[in-house]
Design a protein around this motif. Structure first.
Motif, mmCIF file in Angstrom:
data_model
loop_
_atom_site.group_PDB
_atom_site.id
_atom_site.type_symbol
_atom_site.label_atom_id
_atom_site.label_comp_id
_atom_site.label_asym_id
_atom_site.label_seq_id
_atom_site.Cartn_x
_atom_site.Cartn_y
_atom_site.Cartn_z
ATOM 1 N N CYS A 20 33.430 23.383 45.338
ATOM 2 C CA CYS A 20 33.261 22.141 44.565
ATOM 3 C C CYS A 20 32.357 21.153 45.288
ATOM 4 O O CYS A 20 32.139 21.246 46.492
ATOM 5 C CB CYS A 20 34.617 21.471 44.351
ATOM 6 N N SER A 21 31.874 20.194 44.531
ATOM 7 C CA SER A 21 31.154 19.052 45.077
ATOM 8 C C SER A 21 31.945 17.801 44.728
ATOM 9 O O SER A 21 32.938 17.867 44.007
ATOM 10 C CB SER A 21 29.748 18.969 44.475
ATOM 11 N N THR A 22 31.501 16.668 45.243
ATOM 12 C CA THR A 22 32.042 15.380 44.817
ATOM 13 C C THR A 22 30.945 14.661 44.051
ATOM 14 O O THR A 22 29.764 14.942 44.227
ATOM 15 C CB THR A 22 32.493 14.510 46.009
ATOM 16 N N LEU A 33 32.549 19.296 51.402
ATOM 17 C CA LEU A 33 32.062 19.135 50.031
ATOM 18 C C LEU A 33 30.785 18.311 50.039
ATOM 19 O O LEU A 33 30.665 17.334 50.780
ATOM 20 C CB LEU A 33 33.105 18.450 49.151
ATOM 21 N N THR A 34 29.855 18.688 49.207
ATOM 22 C CA THR A 34 28.585 17.985 49.085
ATOM 23 C C THR A 34 28.674 16.943 47.982
ATOM 24 O O THR A 34 29.168 17.240 46.886
ATOM 25 C CB THR A 34 27.452 18.981 48.745
ATOM 26 N N GLU A 35 28.191 15.754 48.259
ATOM 27 C CA GLU A 35 28.142 14.692 47.250
ATOM 28 C C GLU A 35 26.907 14.911 46.386
ATOM 29 O O GLU A 35 25.799 15.059 46.905
ATOM 30 C CB GLU A 35 28.086 13.329 47.955
ATOM 31 N N ARG A 36 27.077 14.929 45.067
ATOM 32 C CA ARG A 36 25.960 15.143 44.145
ATOM 33 C C ARG A 36 25.852 13.980 43.170
ATOM 34 O O ARG A 36 26.858 13.407 42.759
ATOM 35 C CB ARG A 36 26.162 16.443 43.366
ATOM 36 N N SER A 45 33.816 20.079 40.408
ATOM 37 C CA SER A 45 33.797 18.852 41.203
ATOM 38 C C SER A 45 35.206 18.363 41.490
ATOM 39 O O SER A 45 36.122 18.591 40.699
ATOM 40 C CB SER A 45 33.047 17.739 40.469
#
Length: 106
Positions: A20-22, A33-36, A45
């Protein structure tokens, strides 16, 4: 944050396992987690909501205090409802809490 039914540690572990990403602007940084930028239309997410007056979260895999349990709050909060509606209607994860992210909500 502060969910007594789903410990944050468990939710974050699952989010990392699923890749997931944030959504930008993050409520807080989540390790792994990567912020997108929104809207997020592919993948999964994790969005965290932070509420005023909630006891600090435990640092281990135990539930938060039931006295200030936040489990139902995103479903009852206008910004949480708007986020769910955008996901079901358009398949997008949006930042619906404004520039301050989903921090210090009532």
């Amino acid at each position: 944050l502060g969910d007594a039914q789903v410990p944050t540690l468990a939710a974050q572990l699952l989010a990392r396992s699923l890749g997931c990403s944030t959504v930008q602007e993050e409520t807080r940084s989540v390790f792994g987690l990567t912020e997108r930028p929104p809207p997020i239309t592919e993948g999964s997410s994790l969005v965290e909501f932070s509420y005023r007056g909630v006891h600090p979260e435990p640092l281990d895999n135990t539930p938060s205090d039931m006295e200030t349990n936040t489990h139902e709050k995103p479903r009852r909060d206008a910004s949480g409802q708007a986020q769910v509606a955008a996901f079901f209607e358009f398949g997008e994860v949006r930042q619906t809490c404004g520039n301050q992210a989903c921090r210090n909500l009532d």
